[in-house]
Design a protein around this motif. Structure first.
Motif, PDB file in Angstrom:
ATOM      1  N   PHE A  91      12.418  99.748  65.633  1.00 29.37           N
ATOM      2  CA  PHE A  91      12.486  99.349  67.034  1.00 29.37           C
ATOM      3  C   PHE A  91      12.432  97.829  67.171  1.00 29.37           C
ATOM      4  CE2 PHE A  91      10.124  97.929  70.771  1.00 29.37           C
ATOM      5  CZ  PHE A  91      10.927  98.402  71.797  1.00 29.37           C
ATOM      6  N   TYR A  92      11.493  97.202  66.479  1.00 27.35           N
ATOM      7  CA  TYR A  92      11.302  95.761  66.627  1.00 27.35           C
ATOM      8  C   TYR A  92      12.379  94.949  65.908  1.00 27.35           C
ATOM      9  CZ  TYR A  92       6.763  97.075  68.492  1.00 27.35           C
ATOM     10  OH  TYR A  92       5.768  97.622  69.259  1.00 27.35           O
ATOM     11  N   VAL A  93      12.746  95.362  64.696  1.00 27.20           N
ATOM     12  CA  VAL A  93      13.711  94.545  63.954  1.00 27.20           C
ATOM     13  C   VAL A  93      15.124  94.715  64.505  1.00 27.20           C
ATOM     14  CG1 VAL A  93      14.321  96.173  62.087  1.00 27.20           C
ATOM     15  CG2 VAL A  93      14.246  93.688  61.653  1.00 27.20           C
ATOM     16  N   ARG A  94      15.450  95.879  65.019  1.00 26.39           N
ATOM     17  CA  ARG A  94      16.777  96.064  65.630  1.00 26.39           C
ATOM     18  C   ARG A  94      16.953  95.160  66.840  1.00 26.39           C
ATOM     19  NH1 ARG A  94      19.169 102.233  66.028  1.00 26.39           N
ATOM     20  NH2 ARG A  94      19.858 102.398  63.855  1.00 26.39           N
ATOM     21  N   ARG A  95      15.897  95.010  67.594  1.00 23.50           N
ATOM     22  CA  ARG A  95      15.998  94.166  68.788  1.00 23.50           C
ATOM     23  C   ARG A  95      16.341  92.722  68.406  1.00 23.50           C
ATOM     24  NH1 ARG A  95      12.103  94.464  74.067  1.00 23.50           N
ATOM     25  NH2 ARG A  95      13.248  92.946  75.310  1.00 23.50           N
ATOM     26  N   ILE A  96      15.784  92.241  67.308  1.00 25.57           N
ATOM     27  CA  ILE A  96      16.100  90.881  66.854  1.00 25.57           C
ATOM     28  C   ILE A  96      17.514  90.823  66.299  1.00 25.57           C
ATOM     29  CG2 ILE A  96      15.454  89.007  65.300  1.00 25.57           C
ATOM     30  CD1 ILE A  96      12.618  90.264  65.243  1.00 25.57           C
ATOM     31  N   ASN A  97      17.852  91.799  65.464  1.00 31.41           N
ATOM     32  CA  ASN A  97      19.158  91.772  64.808  1.00 31.41           C
ATOM     33  C   ASN A  97      20.318  92.012  65.764  1.00 31.41           C
ATOM     34  OD1 ASN A  97      18.221  91.097  62.256  1.00 31.41           O
ATOM     35  ND2 ASN A  97      17.833  93.244  61.700  1.00 31.41           N
ATOM     36  N   ALA A 125       8.256  89.774  74.947  1.00 31.83           N
ATOM     37  CA  ALA A 125       8.997  90.651  74.037  1.00 31.83           C
ATOM     38  C   ALA A 125      10.197  89.960  73.414  1.00 31.83           C
ATOM     39  CB  ALA A 125       9.459  91.905  74.785  1.00 31.83           C
ATOM     40  N   GLY A 126      10.580  88.811  73.932  1.00 28.61           N
ATOM     41  CA  GLY A 126      11.741  88.116  73.390  1.00 28.61           C
ATOM     42  C   GLY A 126      11.438  87.171  72.260  1.00 28.61           C
ATOM     43  N   ASN A 127      10.176  87.035  71.882  1.00 33.17           N
ATOM     44  CA  ASN A 127       9.821  86.120  70.796  1.00 33.17           C
ATOM     45  C   ASN A 127      10.147  86.767  69.456  1.00 33.17           C
ATOM     46  OD1 ASN A 127       8.395  84.621  68.761  1.00 33.17           O
ATOM     47  ND2 ASN A 127       7.172  83.714  70.381  1.00 33.17           N
ATOM     48  N   PRO A 128      11.118  86.216  68.692  1.00 28.98           N
ATOM     49  CA  PRO A 128      11.536  86.861  67.445  1.00 28.98           C
ATOM     50  C   PRO A 128      10.483  86.815  66.352  1.00 28.98           C
ATOM     51  CG  PRO A 128      12.571  84.715  67.644  1.00 28.98           C
ATOM     52  CD  PRO A 128      11.878  84.981  68.954  1.00 28.98           C
ATOM     53  N   VAL A 129       9.589  85.832  66.394  1.00 27.86           N
ATOM     54  CA  VAL A 129       8.556  85.737  65.365  1.00 27.86           C
ATOM     55  C   VAL A 129       7.557  86.876  65.516  1.00 27.86           C
ATOM     56  CG1 VAL A 129       6.811  84.251  64.336  1.00 27.86           C
ATOM     57  CG2 VAL A 129       8.871  83.250  65.310  1.00 27.86           C
ATOM     58  N   ALA A 176      18.970  86.618  65.034  1.00 25.97           N
ATOM     59  CA  ALA A 176      18.908  87.214  63.696  1.00 25.97           C
ATOM     60  C   ALA A 176      19.145  86.151  62.633  1.00 25.97           C
ATOM     61  CB  ALA A 176      19.948  88.325  63.576  1.00 25.97           C
ATOM     62  N   ASN A 177      18.430  86.264  61.508  1.00 25.73           N
ATOM     63  CA  ASN A 177      18.675  85.397  60.371  1.00 25.73           C
ATOM     64  C   ASN A 177      18.645  86.240  59.097  1.00 25.73           C
ATOM     65  OD1 ASN A 177      15.996  85.840  59.746  1.00 25.73           O
ATOM     66  ND2 ASN A 177      15.336  83.745  60.071  1.00 25.73           N
ATOM     67  N   ALA A 178      18.718  85.598  57.949  1.00 25.76           N
ATOM     68  CA  ALA A 178      18.791  86.339  56.691  1.00 25.76           C
ATOM     69  C   ALA A 178      17.578  87.231  56.495  1.00 25.76           C
ATOM     70  CB  ALA A 178      18.936  85.361  55.527  1.00 25.76           C
ATOM     71  N   GLU A 179      16.422  86.733  56.883  1.00 29.84           N
ATOM     72  CA  GLU A 179      15.189  87.484  56.684  1.00 29.84           C
ATOM     73  C   GLU A 179      15.136  88.731  57.559  1.00 29.84           C
ATOM     74  OE1 GLU A 179      10.635  86.093  55.684  1.00 29.84           O
ATOM     75  OE2 GLU A 179      11.868  84.905  57.062  1.00 29.84           O
ATOM     76  N   THR A 180      15.525  88.606  58.823  1.00 33.70           N
ATOM     77  CA  THR A 180      15.476  89.766  59.709  1.00 33.70           C
ATOM     78  C   THR A 180      16.560  90.784  59.343  1.00 33.70           C
ATOM     79  OG1 THR A 180      16.924  88.771  61.399  1.00 33.70           O
ATOM     80  CG2 THR A 180      14.566  88.328  61.566  1.00 33.70           C
ATOM     81  N   LEU A 181      17.717  90.301  58.947  1.00 33.96           N
ATOM     82  CA  LEU A 181      18.785  91.222  58.537  1.00 33.96           C
ATOM     83  C   LEU A 181      18.388  91.998  57.285  1.00 33.96           C
ATOM     84  CD1 LEU A 181      21.870  88.916  59.163  1.00 33.96           C
ATOM     85  CD2 LEU A 181      21.313  91.002  60.423  1.00 33.96           C
ATOM     86  N   TRP A 182      17.761  91.315  56.354  1.00 28.47           N
ATOM     87  CA  TRP A 182      17.343  91.970  55.113  1.00 28.47           C
ATOM     88  C   TRP A 182      16.274  93.028  55.399  1.00 28.47           C
ATOM     89  CZ3 TRP A 182      18.351  93.913  50.831  1.00 28.47           C
ATOM     90  CH2 TRP A 182      17.481  94.007  49.752  1.00 28.47           C
ATOM     91  N   SER A 209      20.487  90.441  68.494  1.00 27.69           N
ATOM     92  CA  SER A 209      20.513  89.215  69.294  1.00 27.69           C
ATOM     93  C   SER A 209      21.030  88.059  68.447  1.00 27.69           C
ATOM     94  CB  SER A 209      19.102  88.884  69.804  1.00 27.69           C
ATOM     95  OG  SER A 209      18.310  88.344  68.760  1.00 27.69           O
ATOM     96  N   GLU A 210      21.183  86.912  69.073  1.00 33.21           N
ATOM     97  CA  GLU A 210      21.640  85.721  68.363  1.00 33.21           C
ATOM     98  C   GLU A 210      20.546  85.106  67.497  1.00 33.21           C
ATOM     99  OE1 GLU A 210      20.700  82.572  72.018  1.00 33.21           O
ATOM    100  OE2 GLU A 210      22.772  83.068  71.492  1.00 33.21           O
TER     101      GLU A 210
END
Length: 276
Positions: free
Chosen positions: A217-223, A193-197, A228-234, A225-226
């Motif tokens: 649910f899925y994108v919040r978990r990435i954002n 579950a920790g794989n951001p891809v 997060a990048n431009a794509e996930t934030l967008w 965390s450390e």
């Protein structure tokens, strides 16, 4: 392995990142030898001291090649792999890395020949089945790719199932098999579950389908965390906008502006191009 989340705009770059992660473990494992004449006698486990001088030289060259490959020095890596193979043509890991190098160089025939050679030496090497499947997937040879992914996943000793489920899911996405892709990505997520891809691709798939709460649910978990990048934030901005969560949307947009002011994603946000 950095910056491996950017799937839409750098699918091939991610592919190389992925197969290297899966393959990197094979360089330290010993290769068992088989003696047909003594099949009824169980011999000692082979250790480093049992290896021939040629095999040891081949492994040293292979380790050097792996280091150069990881640093992006592809030509030097290829030269070291050639020397490894010359020292010991039976080292299947060398052909595996040779396949990865030619995949990076987009030389499909030589990449495929390399993976086939590796599997002729060790037919049950799941990491190589994974790498070969990924190459075939990118070149639209889905039936063959899925067969190889399946063989890798069926191997009871294979420890990288999460990555292979993820790769299969991405392959299915790339080829328009969205239902199958969701199933594969969910299996990957269950295992890691920790794989951001994996999380990003699930969130993106669900967002495009209009399942905004599940996507959140899925994108919040990435954002959160450390990773997060431009794509996930967008993507997070667009998800919160769809759910009318203006405060969460504003917070994510602020992060996007502060951390990635020159990104394509922030430019789209400034233009209000939420359909991009």
């Amino acid at each position: 392995m950095k910056n491996c989340i950017r799937i839409d705009r750098a699918f091939i770059d991610y592919a190389l990142c992925l197969v290297w992660v899966v393959a990197s473990g094979v360089f330290v494992a010993g290769c068992a030898t088989h003696n047909g004449a003594g099949a009824s006698v169980k011999s000692d486990m082979e250790t480093v001291s049992d290896e021939s001088g040629a095999r040891k030289r081949a492994r040293i060259r292979l380790e050097l090649a792996a280091g150069y490959f990881e640093k992006g020095q592809t030509t030097i890596a290829l030269d070291e792999v050639k020397q490894s193979i010359n020292a010991d043509p039976g080292l299947y890991e060398a052909y595996n890395l040779r396949g990865l190098i030619y995949t990076r160089l987009d030389d499909v025939p030589l990449a495929e020949e390399s993976f086939r050679r590796a599997l002729s030496i060790n037919p049950s090497a799941a990491a190589i089945q994974h790498n070969y499947a990924w190459l075939l997937c990118h070149h639209k040879r889905m039936p063959e790719a899925l067969q190889l992914f399946g063989r890798a996943l069926a191997n009871p000793t294979y420890g990288e199932r999460a990555k292979t489920w993820m790769a299969q899911g991405m392959c299915q996405l790339e080829n328009g098999q969205k239902i199958e892709a969701e199933s594969s990505l969910l299996r990957s997520y269950e295992l890691d579950a920790g794989n951001p891809v994996t999380g990003y691709n699930l969130a993106l798939l669900l967002f495009k389908r209009g399942e905004f709460v599940r996507s959140q649910f899925y994108v919040r978990r990435i954002n959160n965390s450390e990773l997060a990048n431009a794509e996930t934030l967008w993507l997070g901005v667009k998800v919160e906008r769809r759910l009318l969560n203006t405060e969460a949307m504003s917070q994510l947009a602020s992060q996007l502006k502060r951390r990635f002011p020159q990104s394509r994603e922030y430019s789209a946000y400034e233009r209000g191009a939420f359909d991009e």
